[in-house]
Design an enzyme around this catalytic site. Structure first.
Site, PDB file in Angstrom:
ATOM      1  N   LYS A 202      -1.970   1.055 -25.207  1.00 62.99           N
ATOM      2  CA  LYS A 202      -2.330   0.981 -26.637  1.00 62.99           C
ATOM      3  C   LYS A 202      -1.033   1.053 -27.454  1.00 62.99           C
ATOM      4  O   LYS A 202      -0.185   0.195 -27.266  1.00 62.99           O
ATOM      5  CB  LYS A 202      -3.357   2.053 -26.958  1.00 62.99           C
ATOM      6  CG  LYS A 202      -4.657   1.820 -26.158  1.00 62.99           C
ATOM      7  CD  LYS A 202      -5.730   2.871 -26.377  1.00 62.99           C
ATOM      8  CE  LYS A 202      -6.930   2.601 -25.457  1.00 62.99           C
ATOM      9  NZ  LYS A 202      -7.962   3.656 -25.539  1.00 62.99           N
TER      10      LYS A 202
ATOM     11  N   TYR B  65       0.851  -1.197   0.000  1.00 61.71           N
ATOM     12  CA  TYR B  65       0.000   0.000   0.000  1.00 61.71           C
ATOM     13  C   TYR B  65       0.883   1.243   0.000  1.00 61.71           C
ATOM     14  O   TYR B  65       1.779   1.358   0.837  1.00 61.71           O
ATOM     15  CB  TYR B  65      -0.911   0.019   1.239  1.00 61.71           C
ATOM     16  CG  TYR B  65      -2.363   0.018   0.839  1.00 61.71           C
ATOM     17  CD1 TYR B  65      -2.907   1.126   0.177  1.00 61.71           C
ATOM     18  CD2 TYR B  65      -3.178  -1.075   1.075  1.00 61.71           C
ATOM     19  CE1 TYR B  65      -4.229   1.121  -0.229  1.00 61.71           C
ATOM     20  CE2 TYR B  65      -4.500  -1.082   0.668  1.00 61.71           C
ATOM     21  CZ  TYR B  65      -5.021   0.016   0.018  1.00 61.71           C
ATOM     22  OH  TYR B  65      -6.322   0.012  -0.399  1.00 61.71           O
TER      23      TYR B  65
ATOM     24  N   THR C 263      -3.602   6.512 -22.052  1.00 61.72           N
ATOM     25  CA  THR C 263      -3.451   5.157 -21.521  1.00 61.72           C
ATOM     26  C   THR C 263      -2.011   4.755 -21.812  1.00 61.72           C
ATOM     27  O   THR C 263      -1.332   5.391 -22.622  1.00 61.72           O
ATOM     28  CB  THR C 263      -4.360   4.148 -22.248  1.00 61.72           C
ATOM     29  OG1 THR C 263      -4.014   4.171 -23.637  1.00 61.72           O
ATOM     30  CG2 THR C 263      -5.825   4.485 -22.102  1.00 61.72           C
TER      31      THR C 263
ATOM     32  N   GLU D 118      -0.392   4.757  -0.520  1.00 63.87           N
ATOM     33  CA  GLU D 118      -1.190   5.982  -0.677  1.00 63.87           C
ATOM     34  C   GLU D 118      -0.320   7.215  -0.477  1.00 63.87           C
ATOM     35  O   GLU D 118       0.495   7.266   0.449  1.00 63.87           O
ATOM     36  CB  GLU D 118      -2.341   6.004   0.334  1.00 63.87           C
ATOM     37  CG  GLU D 118      -3.538   5.229  -0.167  1.00 63.87           C
ATOM     38  CD  GLU D 118      -4.646   5.154   0.879  1.00 63.87           C
ATOM     39  OE1 GLU D 118      -4.383   5.416   2.055  1.00 63.87           O
ATOM     40  OE2 GLU D 118      -5.781   4.816   0.494  1.00 63.87           O
TER      41      GLU D 118
ATOM     42  N   ASP E 180      -6.060  14.250 -25.227  1.00 62.39           N
ATOM     43  CA  ASP E 180      -6.216  12.863 -24.795  1.00 62.39           C
ATOM     44  C   ASP E 180      -5.634  12.004 -25.905  1.00 62.39           C
ATOM     45  O   ASP E 180      -6.274  11.775 -26.931  1.00 62.39           O
ATOM     46  CB  ASP E 180      -7.703  12.559 -24.573  1.00 62.39           C
ATOM     47  CG  ASP E 180      -7.948  11.101 -24.199  1.00 62.39           C
ATOM     48  OD1 ASP E 180      -6.983  10.320 -24.198  1.00 62.39           O
ATOM     49  OD2 ASP E 180      -9.110  10.746 -23.926  1.00 62.39           O
TER      50      ASP E 180
ATOM     51  N   ARG F 212      -1.666  -2.240 -18.737  1.00 60.56           N
ATOM     52  CA  ARG F 212      -2.923  -1.492 -18.642  1.00 60.56           C
ATOM     53  C   ARG F 212      -2.731  -0.391 -17.606  1.00 60.56           C
ATOM     54  O   ARG F 212      -2.334  -0.654 -16.476  1.00 60.56           O
ATOM     55  CB  ARG F 212      -4.070  -2.398 -18.210  1.00 60.56           C
ATOM     56  CG  ARG F 212      -4.273  -3.619 -19.079  1.00 60.56           C
ATOM     57  CD  ARG F 212      -5.693  -4.107 -19.028  1.00 60.56           C
ATOM     58  NE  ARG F 212      -6.525  -3.260 -19.856  1.00 60.56           N
ATOM     59  CZ  ARG F 212      -6.570  -3.325 -21.190  1.00 60.56           C
ATOM     60  NH1 ARG F 212      -5.846  -4.212 -21.842  1.00 60.56           N
ATOM     61  NH2 ARG F 212      -7.338  -2.505 -21.869  1.00 60.56           N
TER      62      ARG F 212
HETATM   63  C1  LIG Z   1      -8.954   4.037 -24.646  1.00 62.61           C
HETATM   64  C2  LIG Z   1      -9.258   5.450 -24.390  1.00 62.61           C
HETATM   65  C3  LIG Z   1      -9.524   5.932 -23.096  1.00 62.61           C
HETATM   66  C4  LIG Z   1      -9.804   5.056 -21.898  1.00 62.61           C
HETATM   67  O1  LIG Z   1      -8.945   4.137 -21.527  1.00 62.61           O
HETATM   68  P1  LIG Z   1      -9.334   2.916 -20.540  1.00 62.61           P
HETATM   69  O2  LIG Z   1      -7.992   2.455 -20.140  1.00 62.61           O
HETATM   70  O3  LIG Z   1     -10.126   1.969 -21.334  1.00 62.61           O
HETATM   71  O4  LIG Z   1     -10.093   3.474 -19.393  1.00 62.61           O
HETATM   72  C5  LIG Z   1      -9.692   7.297 -22.927  1.00 62.61           C
HETATM   73  N1  LIG Z   1      -9.622   8.144 -23.962  1.00 62.61           N
HETATM   74  C6  LIG Z   1      -9.390   7.707 -25.218  1.00 62.61           C
HETATM   75  C7  LIG Z   1      -9.325   8.698 -26.315  1.00 62.61           C
HETATM   76  C8  LIG Z   1      -9.225   6.359 -25.475  1.00 62.61           C
HETATM   77  O5  LIG Z   1      -9.039   5.939 -26.718  1.00 62.61           O
END
Ligand SMILES: *Cc1c(COP(=O)(O)O)cnc(C)c1O
Length: 423
Positions: free
Chosen positions: A233, A56, A230, A58, A203, A239
Site C-alpha cells: 500500500k 523452495y 502489508t 522452508e 496493524d 504484494r
Molecule cells: C489491506 C489490509 C490488510 C490485508 O492485506 P491483504 O494483503 O489484502 O491480505 C490487513 N489489515 C489492514 C488494516 C488492511 O488495510
C-alpha cells in the site's frame, strides 16, 4: 512506465498476454485514488518475476529444510535487516504472503483458542481480519469491538475501549484500520494494554509508508509490542505481508513458529527479494518527501470537499485516507458513485461508513487516498483539480456530454503524469 517486456508471454499465451497488456494500458490511462494501491518500481517488478521463484526455502536463514540456500539466505537476511532499520525495531518476519496471513500468524502466536481479541469495529474502519463474521478465525477467537465516539471528529471512544478491555481481558488489543481517517492515540492503547495484560498490536497496513517516511508517528515509539502490515500500500512494495517485533526475542520466536510451520509452507523468495528492494527505496531521503507529499495531496482534496460541503466521515483526514458519504451528499450509493467515477477514468472504491444502514455490497460511502497519484508526481494543484472533477461528475451524473468532457480532462492529466519506473 516503460512498456513491459512480455515477449515470452506473447509467444506462449496470447490470452494472458492480452489481459496483462490491457491492464498496463488501463493503469496508464486512469487516475487511481484507491488508497490500498500504488505503483512499484521496475526493480521491484523484476525481483518478483526473478529465478527466486524456482526455489523452495522452508525454514529461516541458516535453518532450512532444503539445500542450495546460499543466495536465498542472503536475500532474506538483507530484507530482515532493512525492515528492522526502517521501522526501528529488533526483529522482523518477512515471510507472510500478505496482510491477512501476517495478522493470522500473529493471532495464533499471541492467543489461544477461545481467547478474546479487541479491535476496531468494522463499520468504523476495522479490517475483515479484525473480526468480520466471515473471517475464518472468528470461529476460533472471540472478537470484541471498540468504535469512534464521535463520527464527525473521528475521536475513538477510549473510555469504552478501557471498559471493554477490563471486562473481556483480551490477549491482544489491535490498533489499526482500513477505513479510518484520523490518527490513533498510541499511548492510550499501550497504557490500556499494559493494565489488562494484553499485547499491544498495531496493524499499519495502510499507513506503513507514512510511518516509514516519518510523515506519521511510529507505534513502536509509544511502546507497542508488535506491528503487522502489508508491503504493497503506501509502502510502495510488492504484494506481501510483514511482522515487526519491537524488542522481545521470545515474541519473535513465537511469531517465526506461527508463520512457518504454523500457517505457511515455503516462503516466496522472489517476493522477499522484492520487499528488500522496496525497503531500500523507503530508506532513501526521497521517500520521506514522497510520504509528506501524500499527506499534502490528501489535504488538498479534503479542502475542496469541505468547500463544496461534502460530508466526510470523521470530518476530514490526518492520514491521507478520506471517507465520504456520497449517499447523503449526492443521493447515489457507493457502488453507483464508483461506477460514475470509473466512467470518467478515476478509480476509487466503495466502502461502508460508520453504522452504515446500507450493505457492504452497495454501501453509502466512497473511500480514497493519495499514495498512487503521488507516485505519479501529482501535487496539490492537480489533486484539487481531480477533486473538483470527481464532484462535478457526481453532480452531473445524468449529463453524458458533461461527463465526456470531464473524462477527456482526466485522460489529459493521466498523459501528463506517466507512471515512473524508478523514484
Ligand atoms: C489491506 C489490509 C490488510 C490485508 O492485506 P491483504 O494483503 O489484502 O491480505 C490487513 N489489515 C489492514 C488494516 C488492511 O488495510
Amino acid at each position: 512506465m516503460e512498456h513491459e517486456d512480455l515477449d515470452f508471454i506473447k509467444k506462449e499465451d496470447e490470452e494472458i498476454y492480452k489481459a496483462i497488456s490491457g491492464e498496463e494500458k488501463r493503469q496508464k490511462e486512469t487516475i487511481n485514488l484507491i488508497p490500498s494501491e500504488n505503483y512499484v518500481s521496475r526493480a521491484v517488478r523484476q525481483a518478483s518475476g526473478s529465478v527466486l521463484s524456482n526455489k523452495y526455502s522452508e525454514g529461516y536463514p541458516g535453518k532450512r529444510y532444503y539445500s542450495g540456500q546460499e543466495f536465498t539466505d542472503s536475500v532474506e537476511r538483507i530484507a530482515i535487516e532493512r525492515a528492522t532499520k526502517l521501522f526501528g525495531c529488533k526483529y522482523a518476519n518477512v515471510q507472510p504472503l500478505s496482510g491477512d496471513p501476517a495478522n493470522i500468524a500473529t493471532y495464533f502466536a499471541l492467543a489461544d483458542k477461545g481467547d478474546t481479541i479487541l479491535a476496531m469495529d468494522l463499520s468504523h474502519g476495522g479490517h475483515l481480519t479484525h473480526g468480520h463474521s466471515g473471517f475464518a478465525l472468528s470461529k476460533i477467537f472471540k472478537f470484541v469491538h471498540y468504535k469512534m465516539k464521535n463520527i464527525n471528529t473521528g475521536e475513538i471512544d477510549y473510555d469504552k475501549l478501557l471498559s471493554l478491555a477490563r471486562e473481556h481481558k483480551p490477549k491482544i488489543i489491535v490498533a489499526g484500520f482500513s477505513a479510518y481517517t484520523r490518527e490513533l492515540d498510541y499511548e492510550k492503547f499501550v497504557t490500556i494494554s499494559r493494565e489488562v495484560g494484553a499485547y499491544a498490536m498495531a496493524d499499519i497496513a495502510h499507513i506503513a509508508g507514512m510511518i516509514a517516511g516519518d510523515a506519521l508517528p511510529n507505534p513502536f515509539d509509544a511502546g507497542f509490542d508488535i506491528i503487522t502490515t502489508t508491503t504493497h500500500k503506501s509502502l510502495r512494495g510488492p504484494r506481501g505481508g510483514l511482522i515487526l517485533i519491537r524488542k522481545s526475542k521470545e515474541l519473535a520466536e513465537k511469531i517465526d513458529k506461527a508463520v512457518f510451520p504454523g500457517i505457511q509452507g515455503g516462503p516466496h523468495m522472489n517476493m522477499i527479494a522484492a520487499k528488500a528492494i522496496c525497503f531500500k527505496e523507503a530508506l532513501q531521503p526521497e521517500f520521506q518527501e514522497y510520504t509528506k507529499q501524500i499527506l499534502k495531496n490528501a489535504k488538498a482534496i479534503e479542502e475542496v470537499l469541505k468547500k463544496r460541503n461534502i460530508r466526510m466521515i470523521a470530518g476530514g483526514t490526518s492520514n491521507h485516507m478520506i471517507l465520504t458519504d456520497v449517499h447523503s451528499s449526492f443521493g447515489v450509493t457507493g457502488k453507483e458513485a464508483q461506477e460514475i467515477l470509473e466512467s470518467i477514468g478515476i478509480t476509487v472504491n466503495m466502502n461502508v461508513i460508520a453504522d452504515d444502514e446500507r450493505s457492504a455490497k452497495d454501501p453509502s460511502g466512497i473511500r480514497f487516498g493519495t499514495p498512487a497519484v503521488t507516485t505519479r508526481g501529482l501535487k496539490e494543484k492537480e489533486c484539487e483539480l481531480i477533486a473538483n472533477l470527481m464532484l462535478d461528475a457526481l453532480e452531473n451524473k445524468n449529463d453524458e456530454n458533461k461527463k465526456q468532457k470531464i473524462a477527456d480532462e482526466v485522460g489529459e492529466l493521466s498523459k501528463q503524469f506517466p507512471i515512473p519506473d524508478s523514484f
